[in-house]
Scaffold this active site. Sequence first.
Site, short mmCIF file in Angstrom:
data_model
loop_
_atom_site.label_atom_id
_atom_site.label_comp_id
_atom_site.label_asym_id
_atom_site.label_seq_id
_atom_site.Cartn_x
_atom_site.Cartn_y
_atom_site.Cartn_z
N ASP A 141 6.07 1.14 4.99
CA ASP A 141 6.41 -0.26 5.29
C ASP A 141 6.35 -0.43 6.79
O ASP A 141 7.05 0.28 7.53
CB ASP A 141 7.81 -0.59 4.78
CG ASP A 141 7.91 -0.52 3.26
OD1 ASP A 141 6.87 -0.67 2.59
OD2 ASP A 141 9.02 -0.31 2.75
N GLU A 203 3.94 -7.95 -1.12
CA GLU A 203 4.73 -7.72 0.10
C GLU A 203 3.82 -7.57 1.31
O GLU A 203 2.96 -6.68 1.32
CB GLU A 203 5.56 -6.43 -0.05
CG GLU A 203 6.55 -6.53 -1.18
CD GLU A 203 7.19 -5.20 -1.54
OE1 GLU A 203 6.96 -4.18 -0.85
OE2 GLU A 203 7.91 -5.18 -2.53
N HIS A 206 4.03 -3.74 2.95
CA HIS A 206 3.90 -2.47 2.22
C HIS A 206 2.44 -2.07 2.06
O HIS A 206 1.65 -2.81 1.48
CB HIS A 206 4.56 -2.62 0.84
CG HIS A 206 4.44 -1.41 -0.04
ND1 HIS A 206 5.51 -0.59 -0.35
CD2 HIS A 206 3.37 -0.87 -0.68
CE1 HIS A 206 5.10 0.39 -1.14
NE2 HIS A 206 3.79 0.24 -1.36
C1 LIG Z 1 11.12 -3.43 -1.11
C2 LIG Z 1 10.18 -2.63 -0.31
N1 LIG Z 1 10.83 -1.93 0.76
C3 LIG Z 1 9.31 -1.70 -1.11
O1 LIG Z 1 9.07 -0.61 -0.66
N2 LIG Z 1 8.81 -2.14 -2.27
C4 LIG Z 1 7.95 -1.31 -3.06
C5 LIG Z 1 7.30 -2.05 -4.19
C6 LIG Z 1 8.68 -0.11 -3.58
O2 LIG Z 1 9.86 -0.16 -3.92
O3 LIG Z 1 7.97 0.91 -3.69
ZN ZN Z 2 7.19 -0.30 0.67
#
Ligand SMILES: C[C@@H](N)C(=O)N[C@H](C)C(=O)O
Ligand code: ZN
Length: 235
Positions: A141, A203, A206
């Site tokens: 991220d 997102e 990500h």
């Molecule tokens: C919410 C975010 N930080 C994230 O990483 N989302 C993805 C989909 C995950 O949980 O792997």
């Molecule tokens: Zn992520």
Amino acid sequence: MRPYHQIPIIECGEPLVEIPLELFAVESPHPYEKLGAPYGEHSPYFLRKSLISNLKEAQNHLQRIHPNWHIQIFDAYRPVAVQQFMVDYSFAQALQERGLIEAQLSSSKRQEIWEAVYEIWAVPSKEEKTPPPHSTGAAVDVTLVDDNRQVVDMGSPIDEMSERSLPDYFANNSELEAQQYHAHRQLLHDVMLKAGFQRNPREWWHFSLGDQMCCWLNNQLIPGSSLTARYGRVV
Ligand SMILES: C[C@@H](N)C(=O)N[C@H](C)C(=O)O
Ligand SMILES: [Zn+2]
């Protein structure tokens, strides 16, 4: 199950290694560590070895356009126990924001809130075939920081449980600020994509490479392609 979970995993065994943080900007203190998330032997700032080169490459692309900007690491490797912790934390946060008390929730309200949580968080599955992306060490991220190490405004914070997290949320908004947010998101996307990453369609922050989500997205883009993931859950 998400569609990307259909992608078979043939684990390549590449090690997790520490991200050379001195080359990048870093969100500090780490957003989940400061909440008490249970990290084990690895810190969140680990990734599979070859992704470090890809991340450097992305930053090189960025610096051809903005020589003093950096990629800022928000989160990288995440054990399943941390995924579980963050999913539970986000559920509790969502209740608090809505002024709700868990014991008084109707089952439909409870389901609505869990659905909102799982819009942005992967299920903390311990199944080998359905690892949460970050537990493979192949997801990261990120955002951008400018010449003054100020975080570039993307129009919404990382991890916000709202539609603003959708990468193209500001695409059709003609206000100047919205256009800037969109341009910043596009810039991040462009440099990461050039370096081989794929972006989570839900997102803006990500990105992953070589995991199920990345291969699934590549297979969607290239007709006839049937890539398999090379990174499964790191135990
Ligand atoms: C919410 C975010 N930080 C994230 O990483 N989302 C993805 C989909 C995950 O949980 O792997
Ligand atoms: Zn992520």
